[in-house]
Write a protein that holds these residues in place. Structure first.
Motif, short mmCIF file in Angstrom:
data_model
loop_
_atom_site.label_atom_id
_atom_site.label_comp_id
_atom_site.label_asym_id
_atom_site.label_seq_id
_atom_site.Cartn_x
_atom_site.Cartn_y
_atom_site.Cartn_z
N ASP A 149 3.37 -4.59 12.98
CA ASP A 149 2.41 -3.56 13.86
C ASP A 149 0.95 -3.92 13.78
O ASP A 149 0.24 -3.34 13.55
CB ASP A 149 2.48 -2.76 13.59
CG ASP A 149 3.88 -1.83 14.22
OD1 ASP A 149 3.83 -2.42 14.81
OD2 ASP A 149 4.43 -0.68 14.03
N SER A 203 4.33 3.38 5.35
CA SER A 203 3.41 4.67 6.00
C SER A 203 1.91 4.14 6.74
O SER A 203 1.41 3.19 6.83
CB SER A 203 2.92 5.59 4.78
OG SER A 203 1.83 4.55 4.24
N GLU A 204 1.58 5.49 7.34
CA GLU A 204 0.93 4.91 8.47
C GLU A 204 -1.02 4.24 7.41
O GLU A 204 -2.08 3.29 8.40
CB GLU A 204 0.01 6.46 9.26
CG GLU A 204 0.67 6.33 10.40
CD GLU A 204 0.97 5.26 10.90
OE1 GLU A 204 -0.18 4.63 11.38
OE2 GLU A 204 2.16 4.46 12.06
N SER A 205 -0.83 4.69 6.68
CA SER A 205 -2.46 4.38 5.28
C SER A 205 -1.91 3.07 4.84
O SER A 205 -3.36 2.52 4.76
CB SER A 205 -2.72 5.08 4.21
OG SER A 205 -1.13 5.51 3.65
N LEU A 207 -0.07 0.02 6.56
CA LEU A 207 -0.60 -0.13 7.65
C LEU A 207 -1.91 -1.12 7.63
O LEU A 207 -1.99 -1.64 8.13
CB LEU A 207 0.36 0.38 8.78
CG LEU A 207 1.24 0.44 9.10
CD1 LEU A 207 2.10 0.60 10.42
CD2 LEU A 207 2.72 -0.80 9.09
N GLY A 208 -2.38 0.86 8.07
CA GLY A 208 -4.32 0.53 7.85
C GLY A 208 -4.97 -0.50 6.87
O GLY A 208 -5.21 -0.79 7.66
N LYS A 269 9.02 9.07 3.18
CA LYS A 269 8.82 8.77 4.41
C LYS A 269 10.67 9.03 5.09
O LYS A 269 10.55 9.12 6.06
CB LYS A 269 8.44 7.89 4.57
CG LYS A 269 8.17 7.20 6.04
CD LYS A 269 7.51 5.55 6.16
CE LYS A 269 7.54 5.21 7.73
NZ LYS A 269 8.30 5.23 8.59
#
Length: 313
Positions: A149, A203-205, A207-208, A269
Protein backbone atom coordinates in the motif's frame (compact mmCIF):
# COMPACT_ATOMS: atom_id res chain seq x y z
CA UNK A 1 34.88 -12.86 106.82
CA UNK A 2 31.85 -14.85 105.64
CA UNK A 3 30.35 -11.71 104.16
CA UNK A 4 33.55 -10.98 102.18
CA UNK A 5 33.66 -14.58 100.87
CA UNK A 6 29.97 -14.41 99.94
CA UNK A 7 30.55 -11.14 98.05
CA UNK A 8 33.44 -12.69 96.11
CA UNK A 9 31.33 -15.73 95.14
CA UNK A 10 28.45 -13.44 94.16
CA UNK A 11 30.82 -11.49 91.90
CA UNK A 12 32.05 -14.72 90.30
CA UNK A 13 28.49 -15.83 89.76
CA UNK A 14 27.65 -12.49 88.15
CA UNK A 15 30.64 -12.65 85.79
CA UNK A 16 29.83 -16.24 84.91
CA UNK A 17 26.23 -15.32 84.26
CA UNK A 18 27.27 -12.36 82.12
CA UNK A 19 29.68 -14.49 80.12
CA UNK A 20 27.01 -17.13 79.58
CA UNK A 21 24.47 -14.51 78.58
CA UNK A 22 26.94 -12.94 76.17
CA UNK A 23 27.66 -16.32 74.61
CA UNK A 24 23.94 -16.98 74.18
CA UNK A 25 23.48 -13.56 72.63
CA UNK A 26 26.30 -14.19 70.14
CA UNK A 27 24.90 -17.61 69.27
CA UNK A 28 21.44 -16.10 68.84
CA UNK A 29 22.79 -13.31 66.62
CA UNK A 30 24.75 -15.79 64.48
CA UNK A 31 21.76 -18.13 64.23
CA UNK A 32 19.38 -15.31 63.30
CA UNK A 33 21.92 -13.94 60.81
CA UNK A 34 22.20 -17.33 59.13
CA UNK A 35 18.42 -17.64 58.94
CA UNK A 36 18.09 -14.11 57.54
CA UNK A 37 20.88 -14.78 55.03
CA UNK A 38 19.25 -18.03 53.89
CA UNK A 39 15.81 -16.42 53.67
CA UNK A 40 17.15 -13.42 51.72
CA UNK A 41 19.18 -15.67 49.43
CA UNK A 42 16.17 -17.88 48.71
CA UNK A 43 13.94 -14.82 48.26
CA UNK A 44 16.47 -13.16 45.94
CA UNK A 45 16.78 -16.38 43.92
CA UNK A 46 12.99 -16.69 43.68
CA UNK A 47 12.55 -13.05 42.66
CA UNK A 48 15.43 -13.20 40.16
CA UNK A 49 14.08 -16.45 38.69
CA UNK A 50 10.60 -14.95 38.34
CA UNK A 51 11.87 -11.88 36.52
CA UNK A 52 14.31 -13.96 34.47
CA UNK A 53 11.47 -16.17 33.21
CA UNK A 54 9.29 -13.15 32.52
CA UNK A 55 12.04 -11.32 30.61
CA UNK A 56 12.91 -14.47 28.66
CA UNK A 57 9.31 -14.89 27.49
CA UNK A 58 9.14 -11.22 26.48
CA UNK A 59 12.41 -11.28 24.55
CA UNK A 60 11.73 -14.65 22.94
CA UNK A 61 8.36 -13.29 21.79
CA UNK A 62 10.12 -10.20 20.42
CA UNK A 63 12.65 -12.33 18.53
CA UNK A 64 10.03 -14.72 17.14
CA UNK A 65 7.93 -11.80 15.93
CA UNK A 66 10.69 -9.73 14.35
CA UNK A 67 13.08 -12.38 13.06
CA UNK A 68 11.49 -14.70 10.49
CA UNK A 69 11.85 -18.23 11.87
CA UNK A 70 14.07 -16.87 14.63
CA UNK A 71 14.10 -17.84 18.29
CA UNK A 72 16.30 -17.61 21.39
CA UNK A 73 18.35 -20.80 21.33
CA UNK A 74 20.47 -20.29 24.46
CA UNK A 75 20.51 -18.07 27.55
CA UNK A 76 23.06 -17.69 30.35
CA UNK A 77 21.84 -15.77 33.41
CA UNK A 78 24.00 -13.82 35.83
CA UNK A 79 21.90 -13.10 38.93
CA UNK A 80 22.49 -10.04 41.07
CA UNK A 81 20.28 -8.43 43.70
CA UNK A 82 16.59 -8.95 42.80
CA UNK A 83 17.51 -9.24 39.14
CA UNK A 84 20.40 -9.78 36.82
CA UNK A 85 21.56 -9.98 33.23
CA UNK A 86 20.99 -12.64 30.62
CA UNK A 87 23.25 -13.27 27.64
CA UNK A 88 21.38 -14.96 24.81
CA UNK A 89 21.85 -16.34 21.30
CA UNK A 90 19.39 -15.91 18.45
CA UNK A 91 19.12 -18.77 15.96
CA UNK A 92 17.27 -19.04 12.67
CA UNK A 93 15.54 -22.18 11.50
CA UNK A 94 16.78 -22.54 7.91
CA UNK A 95 14.57 -25.50 7.01
CA UNK A 96 17.26 -28.19 7.21
CA UNK A 97 19.20 -26.81 10.20
CA UNK A 98 19.37 -23.90 12.60
CA UNK A 99 22.12 -21.28 12.54
CA UNK A 100 23.14 -18.83 15.30
CA UNK A 101 22.91 -15.36 13.79
CA UNK A 102 23.27 -12.96 16.73
CA UNK A 103 24.25 -12.68 20.38
CA UNK A 104 23.06 -10.03 22.78
CA UNK A 105 21.92 -9.45 26.36
CA UNK A 106 19.03 -8.08 28.34
CA UNK A 107 18.51 -7.07 31.97
CA UNK A 108 15.76 -8.29 34.24
CA UNK A 109 14.54 -7.65 37.78
CA UNK A 110 12.96 -4.89 39.85
CA UNK A 111 15.33 -2.29 38.38
CA UNK A 112 15.81 -3.73 34.91
CA UNK A 113 15.94 -1.56 31.83
CA UNK A 114 12.76 -1.35 29.76
CA UNK A 115 12.49 -3.46 26.64
CA UNK A 116 13.42 -1.46 23.59
CA UNK A 117 13.90 -2.15 19.93
CA UNK A 118 17.23 -3.61 18.91
CA UNK A 119 19.25 -1.50 16.46
CA UNK A 120 18.01 -1.74 12.90
CA UNK A 121 20.75 0.29 11.27
CA UNK A 122 20.45 2.69 8.36
CA UNK A 123 19.09 6.23 8.36
CA UNK A 124 16.22 7.81 6.49
CA UNK A 125 17.39 10.55 4.19
CA UNK A 126 20.93 9.30 3.56
CA UNK A 127 21.56 9.01 -0.15
CA UNK A 128 23.41 6.13 -1.74
CA UNK A 129 23.96 4.16 -4.90
CA UNK A 130 22.84 0.88 -3.33
CA UNK A 131 20.31 -0.24 -0.77
CA UNK A 132 21.22 0.57 2.81
CA UNK A 133 21.50 -3.01 4.00
CA UNK A 134 22.20 -3.92 7.60
CA UNK A 135 23.89 -7.15 8.56
CA UNK A 136 23.55 -9.73 11.27
CA UNK A 137 26.56 -10.69 13.39
CA UNK A 138 27.14 -13.81 11.29
CA UNK A 139 27.39 -11.71 8.12
CA UNK A 140 23.94 -12.35 6.64
CA UNK A 141 22.03 -9.44 5.20
CA UNK A 142 18.83 -8.44 6.90
CA UNK A 143 15.97 -8.72 4.43
CA UNK A 144 14.07 -5.77 2.97
CA UNK A 145 10.27 -5.63 2.73
CA UNK A 146 8.06 -3.32 0.67
CA UNK A 147 4.50 -2.62 1.82
CA UNK A 148 2.02 -3.04 -1.08
CA UNK A 149 0.00 0.00 0.00
CA UNK A 150 3.05 2.26 -0.19
CA UNK A 151 4.40 3.49 -3.53
CA UNK A 152 8.20 3.38 -3.54
CA UNK A 153 10.58 5.02 -6.00
CA UNK A 154 12.44 1.75 -6.43
CA UNK A 155 12.02 -1.92 -5.42
CA UNK A 156 14.78 -4.34 -4.55
CA UNK A 157 15.05 -7.49 -6.67
CA UNK A 158 17.67 -10.13 -5.87
CA UNK A 159 16.66 -12.67 -8.52
CA UNK A 160 19.82 -12.13 -10.57
CA UNK A 161 22.00 -12.29 -7.44
CA UNK A 162 20.51 -15.66 -6.50
CA UNK A 163 20.84 -16.98 -10.05
CA UNK A 164 24.54 -16.10 -10.14
CA UNK A 165 25.35 -17.88 -6.87
CA UNK A 166 27.02 -21.28 -7.20
CA UNK A 167 26.72 -24.52 -5.28
CA UNK A 168 23.88 -26.51 -3.81
CA UNK A 169 22.38 -24.00 -1.38
CA UNK A 170 19.25 -23.24 0.59
CA UNK A 171 18.25 -19.58 0.20
CA UNK A 172 16.20 -17.43 2.54
CA UNK A 173 14.31 -14.88 0.46
CA UNK A 174 11.76 -12.23 1.44
CA UNK A 175 9.08 -11.69 -1.21
CA UNK A 176 6.82 -8.62 -1.11
CA UNK A 177 3.44 -8.80 -2.87
CA UNK A 178 1.89 -6.39 -5.36
CA UNK A 179 -1.13 -5.93 -3.07
CA UNK A 180 -2.45 -7.26 0.25
CA UNK A 181 -4.11 -10.68 0.08
CA UNK A 182 -6.16 -12.61 2.56
CA UNK A 183 -4.96 -16.18 2.99
CA UNK A 184 -7.80 -17.59 0.86
CA UNK A 185 -7.00 -15.11 -1.94
CA UNK A 186 -3.32 -16.02 -2.24
CA UNK A 187 -2.62 -17.27 -5.79
CA UNK A 188 0.14 -19.59 -4.57
CA UNK A 189 -0.43 -23.29 -4.89
CA UNK A 190 2.42 -25.23 -3.38
CA UNK A 191 5.17 -23.52 -1.38
CA UNK A 192 8.49 -24.64 0.10
CA UNK A 193 7.83 -26.75 3.18
CA UNK A 194 8.54 -23.86 5.55
CA UNK A 195 7.01 -20.46 4.74
CA UNK A 196 6.85 -17.33 6.89
CA UNK A 197 3.86 -15.02 6.32
CA UNK A 198 4.27 -11.24 6.67
CA UNK A 199 1.06 -9.72 8.08
CA UNK A 200 -0.41 -6.26 7.74
CA UNK A 201 -0.16 -5.00 11.32
CA UNK A 202 0.28 -1.34 10.34
CA UNK A 203 -2.10 1.46 11.32
CA UNK A 204 -3.23 4.17 8.93
CA UNK A 205 -0.91 6.66 10.62
CA UNK A 206 2.06 4.31 10.20
CA UNK A 207 1.25 3.84 6.52
CA UNK A 208 1.01 7.61 6.12
CA UNK A 209 4.47 8.07 7.61
CA UNK A 210 5.90 5.30 5.41
CA UNK A 211 4.39 6.88 2.27
CA UNK A 212 5.71 10.31 3.20
CA UNK A 213 9.20 8.88 3.72
CA UNK A 214 9.04 7.04 0.38
CA UNK A 215 8.10 10.27 -1.40
CA UNK A 216 10.50 12.65 0.33
CA UNK A 217 13.61 10.58 1.00
CA UNK A 218 16.16 8.66 -1.01
CA UNK A 219 15.00 5.32 -2.41
CA UNK A 220 17.97 3.51 -0.88
CA UNK A 221 16.66 3.98 2.67
CA UNK A 222 12.88 3.68 2.27
CA UNK A 223 11.57 0.18 2.92
CA UNK A 224 10.48 -1.97 5.86
CA UNK A 225 13.42 -3.51 7.67
CA UNK A 226 13.36 -7.11 8.80
CA UNK A 227 12.66 -6.23 12.44
CA UNK A 228 9.72 -4.09 11.37
CA UNK A 229 7.94 -6.91 9.54
CA UNK A 230 5.81 -9.11 11.79
CA UNK A 231 4.51 -12.57 10.99
CA UNK A 232 4.60 -16.30 11.64
CA UNK A 233 5.57 -19.57 9.95
CA UNK A 234 3.65 -22.54 8.64
CA UNK A 235 5.72 -25.69 8.21
CA UNK A 236 3.90 -27.48 5.42
CA UNK A 237 4.11 -27.34 1.63
CA UNK A 238 0.33 -26.99 1.26
CA UNK A 239 -0.83 -24.76 4.14
CA UNK A 240 -4.53 -24.94 4.96
CA UNK A 241 -6.89 -22.41 6.49
CA UNK A 242 -6.61 -24.29 9.79
CA UNK A 243 -2.79 -24.05 9.63
CA UNK A 244 -3.09 -20.31 9.11
CA UNK A 245 -5.64 -19.95 11.91
CA UNK A 246 -3.43 -21.84 14.36
CA UNK A 247 -0.38 -19.76 13.44
CA UNK A 248 -2.37 -16.54 13.78
CA UNK A 249 -3.66 -17.51 17.24
CA UNK A 250 -0.09 -18.07 18.43
CA UNK A 251 0.97 -14.82 16.72
CA UNK A 252 -1.54 -12.85 18.82
CA UNK A 253 -0.22 -14.50 21.99
CA UNK A 254 3.32 -13.44 21.08
CA UNK A 255 2.14 -9.86 20.49
CA UNK A 256 0.61 -9.88 23.98
CA UNK A 257 3.76 -11.32 25.54
CA UNK A 258 6.29 -8.99 23.92
CA UNK A 259 6.87 -5.76 25.84
CA UNK A 260 7.88 -3.77 22.76
CA UNK A 261 5.52 -0.82 22.32
CA UNK A 262 4.97 -1.37 18.57
CA UNK A 263 3.85 -4.93 19.30
CA UNK A 264 1.34 -3.64 21.84
CA UNK A 265 -0.04 -1.31 19.14
CA UNK A 266 -0.15 -4.17 16.64
CA UNK A 267 -2.08 -6.32 19.11
CA UNK A 268 -4.61 -3.53 19.65
CA UNK A 269 -5.17 -3.43 15.87
CA UNK A 270 -5.28 -7.19 15.31
CA UNK A 271 -6.93 -8.64 18.46
CA UNK A 272 -10.50 -8.50 17.13
CA UNK A 273 -9.61 -9.42 13.55
CA UNK A 274 -10.65 -12.83 12.28
CA UNK A 275 -8.03 -14.98 10.49
CA UNK A 276 -10.08 -14.82 7.27
CA UNK A 277 -9.75 -11.02 7.26
CA UNK A 278 -6.03 -10.80 8.01
CA UNK A 279 -4.01 -9.36 5.13
CA UNK A 280 -0.79 -11.04 4.02
CA UNK A 281 1.74 -8.59 2.57
CA UNK A 282 4.48 -11.02 1.61
CA UNK A 283 6.28 -14.21 2.53
CA UNK A 284 9.74 -15.47 3.41
CA UNK A 285 10.60 -18.75 1.70
CA UNK A 286 13.42 -21.25 2.17
CA UNK A 287 14.38 -23.29 -0.83
CA UNK A 288 16.88 -24.25 -3.51
CA UNK A 289 17.73 -21.95 -6.41
CA UNK A 290 15.12 -23.57 -8.67
CA UNK A 291 12.41 -23.50 -5.99
CA UNK A 292 13.04 -19.84 -5.23
CA UNK A 293 13.29 -18.83 -8.91
CA UNK A 294 9.94 -20.44 -9.69
CA UNK A 295 8.13 -18.38 -7.05
CA UNK A 296 9.97 -15.09 -7.71
CA UNK A 297 8.67 -15.12 -11.31
CA UNK A 298 5.02 -15.19 -10.23
CA UNK A 299 3.05 -12.01 -11.13
CA UNK A 300 2.15 -11.15 -7.52
CA UNK A 301 5.82 -10.76 -6.49
CA UNK A 302 6.76 -7.07 -6.45
CA UNK A 303 10.15 -7.27 -4.71
CA UNK A 304 12.63 -9.88 -3.49
CA UNK A 305 15.39 -9.67 -0.90
CA UNK A 306 18.01 -12.31 -0.12
CA UNK A 307 18.71 -13.11 3.54
CA UNK A 308 20.65 -16.14 4.76
CA UNK A 309 22.33 -18.78 2.61
CA UNK A 310 23.43 -22.25 3.81
CA UNK A 311 24.80 -25.39 2.17
CA UNK A 312 22.07 -27.88 1.31
CA UNK A 313 23.19 -30.71 3.56
Amino acid sequence: MDEITEDIFDEKRIKKALKKGKRKTIITIVFVSIIVFVVLTVANFAISTYYSEKAYKQWDAYVRLTTPNGYISETVDSNGIVGGQSHYKVSKDMKIKSIVTEQSQYYYGLKSASLISRGHGGSIGITGEDWQFTYKENGWREMLFFHPDVTYKKYNNDEDLITQMEGDKIYEVALSFDKPYTFSELPLYGLPEMTWFWLNTYSESQLGIMQEEAENHDWSSTFVREHGALGFSINTAIPSANNFKGGYTNFLKLLQTSAYIDHEKAYSKMKDMKPDDVEVLGIVIYGTKSEVAEIIKKPLIKASSLGGVIDNY
